[in-house]
Enzyme design. Structure first.
Site, short mmCIF file in Angstrom:
data_model
loop_
_atom_site.label_atom_id
_atom_site.label_comp_id
_atom_site.label_asym_id
_atom_site.label_seq_id
_atom_site.Cartn_x
_atom_site.Cartn_y
_atom_site.Cartn_z
N CYS A 1 20.50 -115.32 86.02
CA CYS A 1 19.45 -114.64 85.25
C CYS A 1 18.16 -114.55 86.05
CB CYS A 1 19.26 -115.35 83.91
SG CYS A 1 18.28 -114.41 82.74
N HIS B 1 24.92 -116.19 81.62
CA HIS B 1 24.67 -117.63 81.82
C HIS B 1 25.93 -118.50 81.73
CE1 HIS B 1 20.20 -117.64 81.61
NE2 HIS B 1 20.43 -116.48 81.03
N GLU C 1 26.18 -121.54 82.61
CA GLU C 1 25.84 -122.93 82.27
C GLU C 1 25.76 -123.16 80.75
OE1 GLU C 1 23.80 -120.65 82.98
OE2 GLU C 1 21.73 -121.03 82.35
#
Lengths: 81, 225
Positions: free
Chosen positions: B87, B196, B198
């Site tokens: 990002c 994302h 994560e």
């Protein structure tokens, strides 16, 4: 005191959704003059006295490295008295 | 001994903690790195997390690029050091010229937050070896400036060299050229990804656990070195 102006615009081939949003808002307010709108940035940089060629060269360098992203943007440097 | 992976915190980073957690879940040791220091603390790879570094002022990632830690990362990346930018981290990598192109305002001008399906297109980068070619994954996408833009020449280069690592599937969230969600550098050690991974490492909090594979991939690659 003079001002050095740096104007940054997206390159013509880069999509400008902000400009498009402005262009479509104008007719809603009765403004029908705009065929298209592109939105950019303007930096006003104050210097003491008249800008020297060395200062302008520095500003050019700053415009190219920080103030604009040459991948998607172009810039022009002007002096405003 | 587990491998040390650095997580850079810039002023305005948001996802550094989640990225650290993903590294630990994958079996690595998460090492916090600070923007104002050029010390990489002997890490073997780095993640640039999401967020709004320096308030996203000027352009996303434009000011973070000049942080002292980035000098060390750019130098190391040129020598094959693995770097993943997620990002805002992707935006920083583009501004640093470690990756080509730029991320611009989403074509519909909305900040988007959704679970996004992606197709993995390159499984040879340091961060994607654990995926199968063409594998579809579901991970969160949340950004306002995620539209990948570049000139035709760069686009042709990315496509012909197989450097598009992931593409959006079923839905075009932001007007990215060729639905590009992530790209890599020529060598495959530097990867930028707009969604994302994560946030997709545990079924309790994520839409899948697909994201974990990015982190396990790099750990496997480091073992093999």
């Amino acid at each position: 005191m003079a001002k050095i102006i740096v104007e940054v615009m997206l390159k013509p081939e880069i999509l400008d959704p902000q400009g498009q949003a402005v262009a479509s808002a104008l007719p809603r307010l009765g403004f029908t003059f705009a065929k298209s709108v592109r939105q950019g940035k303007r930096f006003e940089i104050e210097v003491a006295g008249d800008p020297t060629p060395a200062q302008l060269a520095e500003v050019e360098k700053a415009a190219e490295t920080l103030l604009s992203n040459p991948v998607i943007e172009t810039y022009v440097v002007k002096i405003e008295k | 001994m587990s491998f040390r992976i650095g997580l850079v915190t810039f002023p305005g980073s948001l996802d550094d903690r989640d990225a650290a957690r993903a590294v630990e879940m994958a079996g690595g040791t998460a090492v916090p790195l600070f923007h104002a220091s050029d010390d990489l603390k002997e890490v073997q790879a780095v993640v640039l997390p999401g967020g709004f570094s320096y308030g996203d002022y000027l352009r996303c990632g434009a000011i973070a690029r000049f942080a002292p830690i980035m000098n060390s990362i750019v130098t190391a990346a040129d020598h094959g050091f693995p770097v993943l930018g997620i990002c805002n981290g992707f935006q920083v990598l583009c501004e640093s010229h470690l990756l080509p192109g730029a991320l611009t305002r989403n074509s519909n001008l909305h900040f988007l937050c959704r679970d996004q399906k992606l197709k993995i297109e390159n499984t040879k980068t340091m961060w994607t070896t654990g995926f199968k070619q063409g594998q579809e994954i579901l991970i969160p996408l949340k950004n306002g400036e995620g539209s990948f833009q570049c000139d035709d020449e760069t686009l042709n280069m990315l496509e012909s060299e197989g450097r598009v690592i992931a593409r959006y599937v079923d839905f075009d969230p932001n007007g990215s050229r060729n639905l590009i969600a992530g790209i890599s550098n020529e060598r495959g050690n530097v990867v930028g990804l707009m969604p994302h991974p994560e946030h997709a490492i545990e079924s309790l909090t994520g839409p899948s656990t697909d994201g974990l594979t990015f982190f396990t991939s790099v750990l496997h690659q480091l073992v093999g070195r």
